[in-house]
Design a protein around this motif. Structure first.
Motif, PDB file in Angstrom:
ATOM      1  N   THR A   1       0.867  -1.178   0.000  1.00  0.00           N
ATOM      2  CA  THR A   1       0.000   0.000   0.000  1.00  0.00           C
ATOM      3  C   THR A   1       0.903   1.228   0.000  1.00  0.00           C
ATOM      4  O   THR A   1       1.805   1.323   0.829  1.00  0.00           O
ATOM      5  CB  THR A   1      -0.899   0.021   1.256  1.00  0.00           C
ATOM      6  OG1 THR A   1      -1.579  -1.222   1.365  1.00  0.00           O
ATOM      7  CG2 THR A   1      -1.899   1.156   1.185  1.00  0.00           C
TER       8      THR A   1
ATOM      9  N   CYS B   1      -1.031   8.103  -1.725  1.00  0.00           N
ATOM     10  CA  CYS B   1      -1.419   8.663  -3.036  1.00  0.00           C
ATOM     11  C   CYS B   1      -0.717   9.992  -3.304  1.00  0.00           C
ATOM     12  O   CYS B   1      -0.666  10.455  -4.432  1.00  0.00           O
ATOM     13  CB  CYS B   1      -2.929   8.820  -3.129  1.00  0.00           C
ATOM     14  SG  CYS B   1      -3.618  10.123  -2.073  1.00  0.00           S
TER      15      CYS B   1
ATOM     16  N   SER C   1      -1.591  13.006  -2.552  1.00  0.00           N
ATOM     17  CA  SER C   1      -2.451  14.164  -2.780  1.00  0.00           C
ATOM     18  C   SER C   1      -2.297  15.120  -1.596  1.00  0.00           C
ATOM     19  O   SER C   1      -2.236  14.690  -0.443  1.00  0.00           O
ATOM     20  CB  SER C   1      -3.908  13.722  -2.895  1.00  0.00           C
ATOM     21  OG  SER C   1      -4.769  14.835  -2.797  1.00  0.00           O
TER      22      SER C   1
ATOM     23  N   CYS D   1      -5.117  14.619   0.968  1.00  0.00           N
ATOM     24  CA  CYS D   1      -5.333  13.296   1.566  1.00  0.00           C
ATOM     25  C   CYS D   1      -4.796  13.251   3.003  1.00  0.00           C
ATOM     26  O   CYS D   1      -3.645  13.564   3.258  1.00  0.00           O
ATOM     27  CB  CYS D   1      -4.663  12.216   0.730  1.00  0.00           C
ATOM     28  SG  CYS D   1      -4.943  10.555   1.380  1.00  0.00           S
TER      29      CYS D   1
ATOM     30  N   CYS E   1      -2.615   9.448   3.671  1.00  0.00           N
ATOM     31  CA  CYS E   1      -1.222   9.193   3.267  1.00  0.00           C
ATOM     32  C   CYS E   1      -0.291   9.020   4.462  1.00  0.00           C
ATOM     33  O   CYS E   1       0.538   8.121   4.494  1.00  0.00           O
ATOM     34  CB  CYS E   1      -0.700  10.324   2.380  1.00  0.00           C
ATOM     35  SG  CYS E   1      -1.315  10.276   0.699  1.00  0.00           S
TER      36      CYS E   1
ATOM     37  N   THR F   1      -0.483   5.635   6.196  1.00  0.00           N
ATOM     38  CA  THR F   1      -0.352   4.466   5.331  1.00  0.00           C
ATOM     39  C   THR F   1       0.889   3.670   5.701  1.00  0.00           C
ATOM     40  O   THR F   1       1.974   4.210   5.821  1.00  0.00           O
ATOM     41  CB  THR F   1      -0.281   4.891   3.850  1.00  0.00           C
ATOM     42  OG1 THR F   1      -1.472   5.600   3.528  1.00  0.00           O
ATOM     43  CG2 THR F   1      -0.139   3.701   2.936  1.00  0.00           C
TER      44      THR F   1
ATOM     45  N   TYR G   1      -1.477  -0.904  -4.094  1.00  0.00           N
ATOM     46  CA  TYR G   1      -2.679  -0.161  -3.735  1.00  0.00           C
ATOM     47  C   TYR G   1      -2.287   1.203  -3.211  1.00  0.00           C
ATOM     48  O   TYR G   1      -1.141   1.441  -2.855  1.00  0.00           O
ATOM     49  CB  TYR G   1      -3.472  -0.929  -2.674  1.00  0.00           C
ATOM     50  CG  TYR G   1      -3.749  -2.352  -3.084  1.00  0.00           C
ATOM     51  CD1 TYR G   1      -4.710  -2.641  -4.040  1.00  0.00           C
ATOM     52  CD2 TYR G   1      -3.019  -3.402  -2.536  1.00  0.00           C
ATOM     53  CE1 TYR G   1      -4.958  -3.946  -4.439  1.00  0.00           C
ATOM     54  CE2 TYR G   1      -3.259  -4.708  -2.931  1.00  0.00           C
ATOM     55  CZ  TYR G   1      -4.224  -4.973  -3.884  1.00  0.00           C
ATOM     56  OH  TYR G   1      -4.457  -6.258  -4.277  1.00  0.00           O
ATOM     57  N   SER G   2      -3.286   2.093  -3.142  1.00  0.00           N
ATOM     58  CA  SER G   2      -3.049   3.433  -2.586  1.00  0.00           C
ATOM     59  C   SER G   2      -4.286   3.870  -1.819  1.00  0.00           C
ATOM     60  O   SER G   2      -5.281   3.151  -1.744  1.00  0.00           O
ATOM     61  CB  SER G   2      -2.745   4.435  -3.710  1.00  0.00           C
ATOM     62  OG  SER G   2      -3.937   4.807  -4.375  1.00  0.00           O
ATOM     63  N   CYS G   3      -4.232   5.082  -1.311  1.00  0.00           N
ATOM     64  CA  CYS G   3      -5.366   5.671  -0.600  1.00  0.00           C
ATOM     65  C   CYS G   3      -6.591   5.770  -1.505  1.00  0.00           C
ATOM     66  O   CYS G   3      -7.718   5.849  -1.022  1.00  0.00           O
ATOM     67  CB  CYS G   3      -5.003   7.065  -0.113  1.00  0.00           C
ATOM     68  SG  CYS G   3      -3.462   7.160   0.783  1.00  0.00           S
ATOM     69  N   ASN G   4      -6.376   5.779  -2.812  1.00  0.00           N
ATOM     70  CA  ASN G   4      -7.464   5.890  -3.780  1.00  0.00           C
ATOM     71  C   ASN G   4      -8.051   4.544  -4.187  1.00  0.00           C
ATOM     72  O   ASN G   4      -9.010   4.496  -4.961  1.00  0.00           O
ATOM     73  CB  ASN G   4      -6.987   6.622  -5.038  1.00  0.00           C
ATOM     74  CG  ASN G   4      -6.659   8.062  -4.748  1.00  0.00           C
ATOM     75  OD1 ASN G   4      -7.364   8.729  -3.995  1.00  0.00           O
ATOM     76  ND2 ASN G   4      -5.576   8.550  -5.319  1.00  0.00           N
ATOM     77  N   SER G   5      -7.499   3.451  -3.686  1.00  0.00           N
ATOM     78  CA  SER G   5      -8.004   2.123  -4.049  1.00  0.00           C
ATOM     79  C   SER G   5      -9.359   1.882  -3.404  1.00  0.00           C
ATOM     80  O   SER G   5      -9.601   2.261  -2.256  1.00  0.00           O
ATOM     81  CB  SER G   5      -7.022   1.042  -3.598  1.00  0.00           C
ATOM     82  OG  SER G   5      -5.794   1.185  -4.275  1.00  0.00           O
TER      83      SER G   5
ATOM     84  N   ARG H   1      -9.284   6.127   1.434  1.00  0.00           N
ATOM     85  CA  ARG H   1      -9.206   7.396   2.161  1.00  0.00           C
ATOM     86  C   ARG H   1     -10.580   7.878   2.624  1.00  0.00           C
ATOM     87  O   ARG H   1     -10.691   8.498   3.681  1.00  0.00           O
ATOM     88  CB  ARG H   1      -8.456   8.455   1.389  1.00  0.00           C
ATOM     89  CG  ARG H   1      -9.108   8.969   0.157  1.00  0.00           C
ATOM     90  CD  ARG H   1      -8.224  10.047  -0.427  1.00  0.00           C
ATOM     91  NE  ARG H   1      -8.681  10.446  -1.736  1.00  0.00           N
ATOM     92  CZ  ARG H   1      -8.123  11.420  -2.394  1.00  0.00           C
ATOM     93  NH1 ARG H   1      -7.107  12.085  -1.877  1.00  0.00           N
ATOM     94  NH2 ARG H   1      -8.558  11.751  -3.580  1.00  0.00           N
TER      95      ARG H   1
END
Length: 193
Positions: A52, A55, A57, A60, A63, A66, A85-89, A116
């Motif tokens: 993970t 992202c 941003s 966000c 982040c 994470t 994966y990211s915060c946007n997943s 997120r």
């Protein structure tokens, strides 16, 4: 870090008995911490990017909590993250742990929303000091705050709510977060649909 070596995980728990896993696992103990180093052969589907990631941003707030570990360990249980994966997943099963090392502060949840968005809901529960929910109770308790959370995606790439719930139930059972964590129930039962 070589392509055949997984990231190191530091756990603030009593020493787990992982000797049955085999020669691919190395344990070192220092000052009450257990350092687990796993060697993974390139024949597996694991890559250095399975984790993970933030992202990045500016807006966000997930982040900075994470956790980028690709191998998640608890007692005798090891889980390898497959996928990036990211915060946007979205359509994921996630794990929230306490940065302070509280051994029972493990919560597994699932969401079809972006991670997120779901973390914002958890943060709101903590800010409101909603102790009717285990996340609110733990992280608004003495010496804790929303910033003590760390989050990882355990599984992603799921198609819908049902797949998320079934995967969440399996991971709740795997890590025993209902009996020994913050999950209030054992999770979704496929026969409940």
């Amino acid at each position: 870090m070589g392509a055949d070596t997984c990231p190191t995980s530091i756990l603030n728990y009593s020493q787990p008995d992982l000797t049955h896993i085999g020669p691919a696992l190395t344990l070192q103990t220092t000052d009450g911490f257990v350092q687990v180093t796993a060697q993974v052969r390139s024949a597996t589907s694991f890559s250095d990017h399975d984790t993970t990631q933030p992202c990045h941003s500016n807006l966000c707030k997930t982040c900075w909590i994470t956790d980028t570990e690709a191998i998640i360990t608890r007692e005798n249980t090891i889980h390898q993250v497959h996928g990036t994966y990211s915060c946007n997943s979205a359509n994921v099963v996630y794990l929230i742990r306490c940065r302070k090392g509280c051994p029972k502060a493990w919560y597994i949840g699932e969401t079809v929303q972006m991670l997120r968005q779901r973390m914002n809901e958890h943060r709101s529960t903590i800010t409101r000091q909603d102790c009717s929910l285990p996340i609110g109770e733990h992280f608004s308790g003495h010496g804790h705050s929303a910033s003590n959370r760390r989050v990882s995606i355990l599984q992603g790439g799921l198609d819908d709510t049902r797949q998320c719930r079934v995967a969440g139930q399996r991971l709740i059972a795997k890590f025993r977060t209902h009996e020994d964590g913050l999950n209030q129930d054992p999770g979704f039962k496929s026969h409940d649909l």
